[in-house]
Design an enzyme around this catalytic site. Structure first.
Site, mmCIF file in Angstrom:
data_model
loop_
_atom_site.group_PDB
_atom_site.id
_atom_site.type_symbol
_atom_site.label_atom_id
_atom_site.label_comp_id
_atom_site.label_asym_id
_atom_site.label_seq_id
_atom_site.Cartn_x
_atom_site.Cartn_y
_atom_site.Cartn_z
ATOM 1 N N HIS A 315 -1.884 4.219 8.528
ATOM 2 C CA HIS A 315 -0.620 3.964 7.834
ATOM 3 C C HIS A 315 0.311 3.245 8.785
ATOM 4 O O HIS A 315 0.297 3.519 9.989
ATOM 5 C CB HIS A 315 0.020 5.293 7.377
ATOM 6 C CG HIS A 315 1.047 5.089 6.333
ATOM 7 N ND1 HIS A 315 2.354 4.814 6.644
ATOM 8 C CD2 HIS A 315 0.964 5.085 4.983
ATOM 9 C CE1 HIS A 315 3.030 4.664 5.525
ATOM 10 N NE2 HIS A 315 2.212 4.811 4.502
ATOM 11 N N ASP A 373 -4.119 8.410 -0.071
ATOM 12 C CA ASP A 373 -5.177 7.912 -0.951
ATOM 13 C C ASP A 373 -6.549 8.470 -0.637
ATOM 14 O O ASP A 373 -7.493 8.242 -1.381
ATOM 15 C CB ASP A 373 -5.225 6.381 -0.876
ATOM 16 C CG ASP A 373 -3.998 5.771 -1.514
ATOM 17 O OD1 ASP A 373 -3.606 6.264 -2.569
ATOM 18 O OD2 ASP A 373 -3.440 4.829 -0.942
HETATM 19 N N1 CMC Z 1 -9.905 1.533 9.500
HETATM 20 C C1 CMC Z 1 -10.190 0.996 10.701
HETATM 21 N N2 CMC Z 1 -9.286 0.524 11.561
HETATM 22 C C2 CMC Z 1 -8.012 0.609 11.201
HETATM 23 C C3 CMC Z 1 -7.610 1.152 9.961
HETATM 24 C C4 CMC Z 1 -8.613 1.629 9.104
HETATM 25 N N3 CMC Z 1 -8.298 2.160 7.907
HETATM 26 N N4 CMC Z 1 -6.265 1.099 9.851
HETATM 27 C C5 CMC Z 1 -5.817 0.528 10.988
HETATM 28 N N5 CMC Z 1 -6.879 0.233 11.810
HETATM 29 C C6 CMC Z 1 -6.803 -0.330 13.152
HETATM 30 C C7 CMC Z 1 -6.273 -1.749 13.157
HETATM 31 O O1 CMC Z 1 -7.319 -2.678 13.004
HETATM 32 C C8 CMC Z 1 -5.606 -1.814 14.507
HETATM 33 O O2 CMC Z 1 -6.601 -1.911 15.503
HETATM 34 P P1 CMC Z 1 -6.312 -2.717 16.883
HETATM 35 O O3 CMC Z 1 -5.115 -2.087 17.506
HETATM 36 O O4 CMC Z 1 -7.545 -2.525 17.685
HETATM 37 O O5 CMC Z 1 -6.068 -4.130 16.475
HETATM 38 C C9 CMC Z 1 -5.017 -0.418 14.674
HETATM 39 O O6 CMC Z 1 -5.838 0.437 13.862
HETATM 40 C C10 CMC Z 1 -3.567 -0.299 14.256
HETATM 41 O O7 CMC Z 1 -3.441 -0.594 12.896
HETATM 42 P P2 CMC Z 1 -2.374 -1.633 12.364
HETATM 43 O O8 CMC Z 1 -3.035 -2.962 12.289
HETATM 44 O O9 CMC Z 1 -1.118 -1.573 13.163
HETATM 45 O O10 CMC Z 1 -2.107 -1.056 10.945
HETATM 46 P P3 CMC Z 1 -1.086 -1.663 9.902
HETATM 47 O O11 CMC Z 1 0.171 -0.910 10.003
HETATM 48 O O12 CMC Z 1 -0.989 -3.142 10.010
HETATM 49 O O13 CMC Z 1 -1.824 -1.342 8.537
HETATM 50 C C11 CMC Z 1 -2.718 -0.085 6.771
HETATM 51 C C12 CMC Z 1 -1.658 -0.145 7.862
HETATM 52 C C13 CMC Z 1 -2.430 1.099 5.857
HETATM 53 C C14 CMC Z 1 -2.661 -1.376 5.924
HETATM 54 C C15 CMC Z 1 -4.111 0.065 7.441
HETATM 55 O O14 CMC Z 1 -4.153 1.267 8.189
HETATM 56 C C16 CMC Z 1 -5.235 0.015 6.432
HETATM 57 O O15 CMC Z 1 -5.665 -1.081 6.037
HETATM 58 N N6 CMC Z 1 -5.744 1.222 5.985
HETATM 59 C C17 CMC Z 1 -6.768 1.260 4.973
HETATM 60 C C18 CMC Z 1 -6.167 1.005 3.613
HETATM 61 C C19 CMC Z 1 -5.374 2.213 3.125
HETATM 62 O O16 CMC Z 1 -5.832 3.337 3.161
HETATM 63 N N7 CMC Z 1 -4.170 1.930 2.599
HETATM 64 C C20 CMC Z 1 -3.306 2.944 2.009
HETATM 65 C C21 CMC Z 1 -2.064 3.212 2.798
HETATM 66 S S1 CMC Z 1 -1.169 4.671 2.245
HETATM 67 C C22 CMC Z 1 -0.702 4.316 0.625
HETATM 68 C C23 CMC Z 1 0.088 3.087 0.462
HETATM 69 O O17 CMC Z 1 0.914 2.746 1.304
HETATM 70 O O18 CMC Z 1 -0.052 2.456 -0.563
#
Ligand code: CMC
Length: 439
Positions: A315, A373
């Protein structure tokens, strides 16, 4: 430069920024809770520079009194009330009232609010025919995007955003009609007859009734399932300035009507990184198939070149357990118990996947925990809701938050159109050459 009306937050200090040989003092604003925020609004005028924050990770775009999140502690408050207390002791209409009006309703206010909601559960009959324009195999999110946008073609008497009565009427219409729109979308895409709302049922019961009642057989709503549905709605009702809420606010900042703004929010919610994640979790569990394949799957997630993510994990704000995920997991066990499902392979797979992931260095070091989720899809599936409807359900609930945030923004004195800037990295100025001379 005209800086907009002062923020509602208080200015406690200043920070000094030196750039281009000049310096300026930026007010440091503090709200009721949360970290201080540098007010950079006068930077372009005073120093001729902008700030750069492409995914808004370090930017507060508004003041809000609606929702507070402490991502490190896993805290979520609506108008100050912890989400677990609301999920345990309030109903979705109470939470919707709270988000909209700032306080929980007393008995008389609650009665008036639910009567008003009931007055607006029906859809204009012409709107019913609008469904026929969609392919039966359309994704339900495509249908609700269109139908909600079309509300502005039917309810002209509540489109004046400068009229408080119109704003309130539109808010009630949206919250009241979303379950009908969602249930009819399900019915349409399955070729079933539409079921009209029943105002003797509560919000969650009525939704389940419109989803599952058929003219051919009586339908009895289970109290445990309607309570679970109500709780799912509460857990999704609002979540601060996420992508879809920010979309609603940005669309609304132009003066667009509320139905159009909520349709924009629905489009934004659809993506798998946001509301589409609940659907993506079930697809992921289906792909993994069995506990034996978890290790391979986790290895694929950790291989960054694969592009595979562990859906339902991570998240932008929570760097700890999403408090909604904990409640969702407990609700999941209750629902499966009520349905007499002793062993659900999907739930068992999800529990094992969570156990392995939260101990794995990749997820631990990045502070990736289950989000709302991760378990919601398993409950919804057990309740008979098809996967393609999961994000629609999220949209039904989030409408209460979206419209409250929209209303708060419109009612903010000095509210202006939202308009980010950019760093331009394209070609410099150049002269046009005739086509014959172009290489
Ligand atoms: N699986 C694998 N790696 C992950 C995931 C994941 N679900 N989420 C984040 N990471 C990694 C990401 O690649 C990054 O790695 P690095 O530092 O090595 O580059 C690190 O963790 C930090 O993540 P981030 O890029 O700062 O995360 P973000 O804030 O840009 O994205 C997110 C947040 C929710 C889009 C992402 O965690 C994700 O795609 N999760 C899966 C989809 C999901 O479950 N979404 C629902 C969110 S809650 C309900 C809602 O808001 O609608």
């Amino acid at each position: 430069m005209s800086v907009t009306a002062p923020s509602n937050a208080t200015s406690t200090a200043t920070i000094t920024l030196d750039a281009t040989g000049q310096s300026t003092k930026l007010p440091l604003l503090t709200g009721t809770l949360g970290p201080a925020v540098a007010d950079i609004r006068k930077l372009p005028a005073e120093l001729g520079i902008f700030t750069y924050d492409p995914a808004y990770g370090g930017t507060a775009a508004c003041d809000s009194k609606i929702t507070y999140i402490d991502g490190d502690e896993g805290v979520l408050l609506h108008r100050g009330y912890p989400i677990d207390q609301l999920a345990e002791r309030a109903t979705f209409p109470e939470v919707a009232y709270l988000l909209l009006n700032g306080e929980l309703p007393n008995q008389a206010e609650h009665a008036a609010f639910t009567t008003e909601l009931n007055n607006h559960t029906m859809l204009h009959e012409q709107l019913r025919h609008f469904y026929n324009g969609f392919n039966r195999n359309a994704h339900p999110m495509a249908v609700i995007c269109g139908v909600v946008g079309a509300l502005s073609a039917f309810y002209h008497d509540s489109l004046d955003i400068n009229d408080r009565g119109h704003r309130e009427l539109s808010a009630m219409r949206l919250i009241a009609k979303m379950p009908t729109i969602a249930a009819w979308t399900y019915k349409y895409t399955h070729g079933f007859p539409f079921t009209y709302p029943r105002n003797d049922l509560n919000y969650a019961e009525n939704f389940l009734h419109m989803m599952f009642a058929m003219p051919s057989a009586p339908y009895q709503v289970s109290p445990v399932l309607s309570r679970a549905m109500d709780r799912i709605l509460i857990l999704h009702a609002d979540h601060e300035q996420n992508a879809s809420t920010s979309t609603v606010r940005l669309a609304g900042s132009t003066g667009a009507n509320p139905f159009a703004c909520i349709a924009a929010g629905i489009a934004s919610l659809w993506g798998p990184a946001h509301g589409g994640a609940n659907e993506a979790v079930l697809k992921m569990l289906g792909t993994i198939g069995s506990k034996d394949h978890i290790a391979d799957f986790i290895a694929k997630v950790k291989d960054r070149s694969s592009g595979v993510k562990l859906m339902g994990f991570g998240h932008r704000v929570y760097k700890n357990f999403d408090p909604r995920a904990k409640i969702m997991q407990a609700t999941c066990h209750e629902v499966l118990g009520e349905l007499g499902i002793k062993h659900d392979p999907l739930l068992e797979l999800a529990v094992e996947l969570e156990r392995i992931a939260i101990e794995d260095e990749y997820f631990v070091s990045r502070k990736l925990y289950p989000n709302v989720d991760f378990y919601s899809g398993i409950i919804l599936k057990a309740m008979g809701i098809p996967t393609s409807m999961f994000t629609v359900l999220f949209a039904v609930a989030r409408t209460a938050g979206w419209i409250s945030q929209w209303k708060e923004m419109i009612e903010e004195p000095g509210q202006r159109i939202g308009r980010p800037r950019q760093i331009y990295t394209g070609a410099g100025p150049r002269d046009l050459v005739s086509m014959a001379e172009r290489a």
